[in-house]
Write an enzyme that holds these catalytic residues in place. Structure first.
Site, PDB file in Angstrom:
ATOM      1  N   GLY A 211       0.826  -1.204   0.000  1.00 22.29           N
ATOM      2  CA  GLY A 211       0.000   0.000   0.000  1.00 22.29           C
ATOM      3  C   GLY A 211       0.857   1.250   0.000  1.00 22.29           C
ATOM      4  O   GLY A 211       2.056   1.190  -0.256  1.00 22.29           O
ATOM      5  N   ASN A 212       0.243   2.368   0.264  1.00 23.62           N
ATOM      6  CA  ASN A 212       1.000   3.619   0.359  1.00 23.62           C
ATOM      7  C   ASN A 212       0.344   4.513   1.400  1.00 23.62           C
ATOM      8  O   ASN A 212      -0.701   4.174   1.948  1.00 23.62           O
ATOM      9  CB  ASN A 212       1.090   4.295  -1.017  1.00 23.62           C
ATOM     10  CG  ASN A 212      -0.272   4.663  -1.551  1.00 23.62           C
ATOM     11  OD1 ASN A 212      -0.943   5.525  -1.011  1.00 23.62           O
ATOM     12  ND2 ASN A 212      -0.694   3.967  -2.602  1.00 23.62           N
ATOM     13  N   ARG A 213       0.990   5.661   1.668  1.00 19.73           N
ATOM     14  CA  ARG A 213       0.569   6.471   2.814  1.00 19.73           C
ATOM     15  C   ARG A 213      -0.479   7.528   2.464  1.00 19.73           C
ATOM     16  O   ARG A 213      -0.779   8.391   3.277  1.00 19.73           O
ATOM     17  CB  ARG A 213       1.792   7.139   3.440  1.00 19.73           C
ATOM     18  CG  ARG A 213       2.684   6.150   4.182  1.00 19.73           C
ATOM     19  CD  ARG A 213       4.000   6.795   4.593  1.00 19.73           C
ATOM     20  NE  ARG A 213       3.793   8.113   5.151  1.00 19.73           N
ATOM     21  CZ  ARG A 213       4.628   9.139   4.987  1.00 19.73           C
ATOM     22  NH1 ARG A 213       5.706   8.983   4.282  1.00 19.73           N
ATOM     23  NH2 ARG A 213       4.368  10.298   5.535  1.00 19.73           N
ATOM     24  N   SER A 214      -1.043   7.472   1.291  1.00 19.62           N
ATOM     25  CA  SER A 214      -2.022   8.500   0.940  1.00 19.62           C
ATOM     26  C   SER A 214      -3.259   8.409   1.849  1.00 19.62           C
ATOM     27  O   SER A 214      -3.823   7.334   2.042  1.00 19.62           O
ATOM     28  CB  SER A 214      -2.445   8.322  -0.522  1.00 19.62           C
ATOM     29  OG  SER A 214      -3.442   9.258  -0.826  1.00 19.62           O
ATOM     30  N   ALA A 278      -3.400   7.907  -4.954  1.00 15.32           N
ATOM     31  CA  ALA A 278      -2.087   7.284  -5.171  1.00 15.32           C
ATOM     32  C   ALA A 278      -2.362   5.837  -5.552  1.00 15.32           C
ATOM     33  O   ALA A 278      -2.774   5.028  -4.712  1.00 15.32           O
ATOM     34  CB  ALA A 278      -1.262   7.364  -3.902  1.00 15.32           C
TER      35      ALA A 278
END
Ligand SMILES: Cc1cc2nc3c(=O)[nH]c(=O)nc-3n(C[C@H](O)[C@H](O)[C@H](O)COP(=O)(O)O)c2cc1C
Length: 411
Positions: A211-214, A278
């Site tokens: 995943g990502n931090r958005s 993102a």
């Protein structure tokens, strides 16, 4: 809204109540008609006569005489007359009541009955401001759509240094002007706007993901602002932990391929597409493992494959939509890559933000961006994401208007 906007200024019982007089003057100088309501505690700090004289209107006080001699119910009727409500200074106590819907005085009753834009400028000592209860209450106000002008840091009345000092009256005036401008604009009326938000997650097995931090905050701020300007807005969102945006249709698309499918499905009916999410560039090549992969091995290699590039597919299938991309790049050297991305993906606008800075971007309430279009580049300095959203939409609305003007001129 009449030509002279009416501001309902709520003053609560903190030391900064004296600054509310300067704020009132600032609002008047900006062309606004100000009516004041004070809490009982506020009157212990500054006398109502100050506000009555400056505003040239009777000050509403926190008394139980809510039904006046003319049978008007004050908290409802006075709320109707105002275009915007500003509570400055806002005490920890009043913020807590507002966050929880407690309406035990005239000011908090007016707030609940208001239903239009509300701006709050908290002011208190640092410990009170940083207390988890206050932070939770301020977050709740934001979730309810209230615009919070953050307090600044500096010397406080109690002699401490720290955050909690009410924002400058000038910056509160600027926020009120911006909110009134937005109310007046309605410049996206009738347009269908699709906005993506959040960060996709690509499953590795039943419990793990890439995943990502958005956080989705930028996309949600854009959705709310576009709705306020009269657009019909659809949010296509991935893994966002934020409350729903009133008036906006929201669809969950946790993975890149789900988001791709949803965007492509809705693209034909859109006028504007804003891709603030993102989206994962890679996912597990063999697909997610079934169940949870156990611990027994010394290493675990996962092959990744590229996901479908949504913007590339939009570029080949679009038919007149205004398309905006976001580029989260590390460091300013990323700007060149962003310019190249804009060309490659045939974007009308690209919003560049530098994710190497911890104070803006991912998870933060703030951002600082550079807006790139085919004919100009505009630097937007650090500001709350709500303000950045308005500025981005200003540019989009102007571009769409001039494009339509050109189209009708050549028709
Ligand atoms: C001298 C003094 C200064 C105060 N300053 C503040 C302040 O700056 N911010 C705050 O949140 N509360 C402050 N308080 C506490 C509030 O006055 C108190 O919570 C009060 O109940 C607020 O009522 P209201 O929210 O209805 O105006 C102060 C109290 C005193 C006695």
């Amino acid at each position: 809204m009449a030509d002279t906007p009416v501001v309902l200024l709520g003053v609560t019982g903190g030391i900064a109540a004296y600054k509310a007089a300067e704020l009132l003057r600032g609002l008047q100088k900006a062309g606004m008609d100000v009516r004041v309501v004070m809490t009982r505690a506020a009157t212990r700090f500054v006398g109502p006569w100050t506000f009555e004289t400056l505003s040239m209107h009777p000050v509403r006080l926190d008394e139980i005489s809510e039904i006046r001699s003319d049978s008007r119910i004050t908290h409802v009727e006075d709320s109707k007359e105002a275009d915007i409500m500003v509570i400055a200074p806002a005490t920890a106590n009043t913020i807590a009541k507002m966050a929880n819907g407690i309406a035990d005085n005239l000011l908090t009753s007016m707030y609940l009955a208001f239903g239009k834009t509300v701006v709050v400028a908290p002011a208190m000592n640092t410990q009170m401001w940083e207390h988890p209860a206050t932070q939770r209450n301020v977050a709740a106000l934001r979730e309810h759509g209230v615009f919070v002008v953050e307090p600044g840091a500096g010397e406080l009345a109690c002699g401490d240094f720290g955050s909690g000092r009410m924002a400058d009256p000038a910056s509160i005036v600027a926020e009120v002007k911006l909110r009134l401008q937005v109310q007046r604009k309605r410049d996206l009326r009738g347009m269908r706007v699709i906005i993506t938000a959040g960060g996709t997650r690509e499953p590795i097995d039943a419990v793990r993901f890439i995943g990502n931090r958005s956080s989705g905050k930028m996309g949600f701020a854009l959705a709310r602002a576009a709705f306020d300007r009269g657009a019909q807005v659809e949010l296509i969102q991935a893994n966002v932990d934020l409350p729903p945006v009133p008036g906006v249709r929201q669809t969950e698309t946790p993975t890149a391929s789900q988001m791709h499918a949803e965007v492509m499905k809705r693209l034909p009916s859109a006028d504007i597409l804003i891709m603030a999410a993102a989206v994962a560039d890679y996912r597990v090549a063999e697909g997610p493992a079934g169940g949870k992969v156990g611990k027994g091995r010394s290493d675990w290699r996962i092959n990744l494959e590229a996901t479908k590039d949504i913007l590339c597919d939009v570029a080949s299938q679009r038919s007149g939509q205004y398309v905006v991309g976001f580029a989260a790049e590390y460091g300013l050297e990323g700007l060149e890559r962003a310019r190249a991305k804009m060309e490659r993906k045939r974007l009308d606008m690209l919003v560049f933000n530098d994710i190497s800075r911890p104070d803006i971007g991912f998870e933060s309430d703030y951002n600082e961006v550079r807006i790139l279009t085919r004919d100009k580049e505009v630097q937007v300095d650090k500001a709350p994401k709500e303000t950045i959203a308005e500025i981005i939409l200003d540019h989009i609305a102007e571009a769409v208007r001039s494009r339509r003007g050109e189209a009708s001129a050549t028709a």
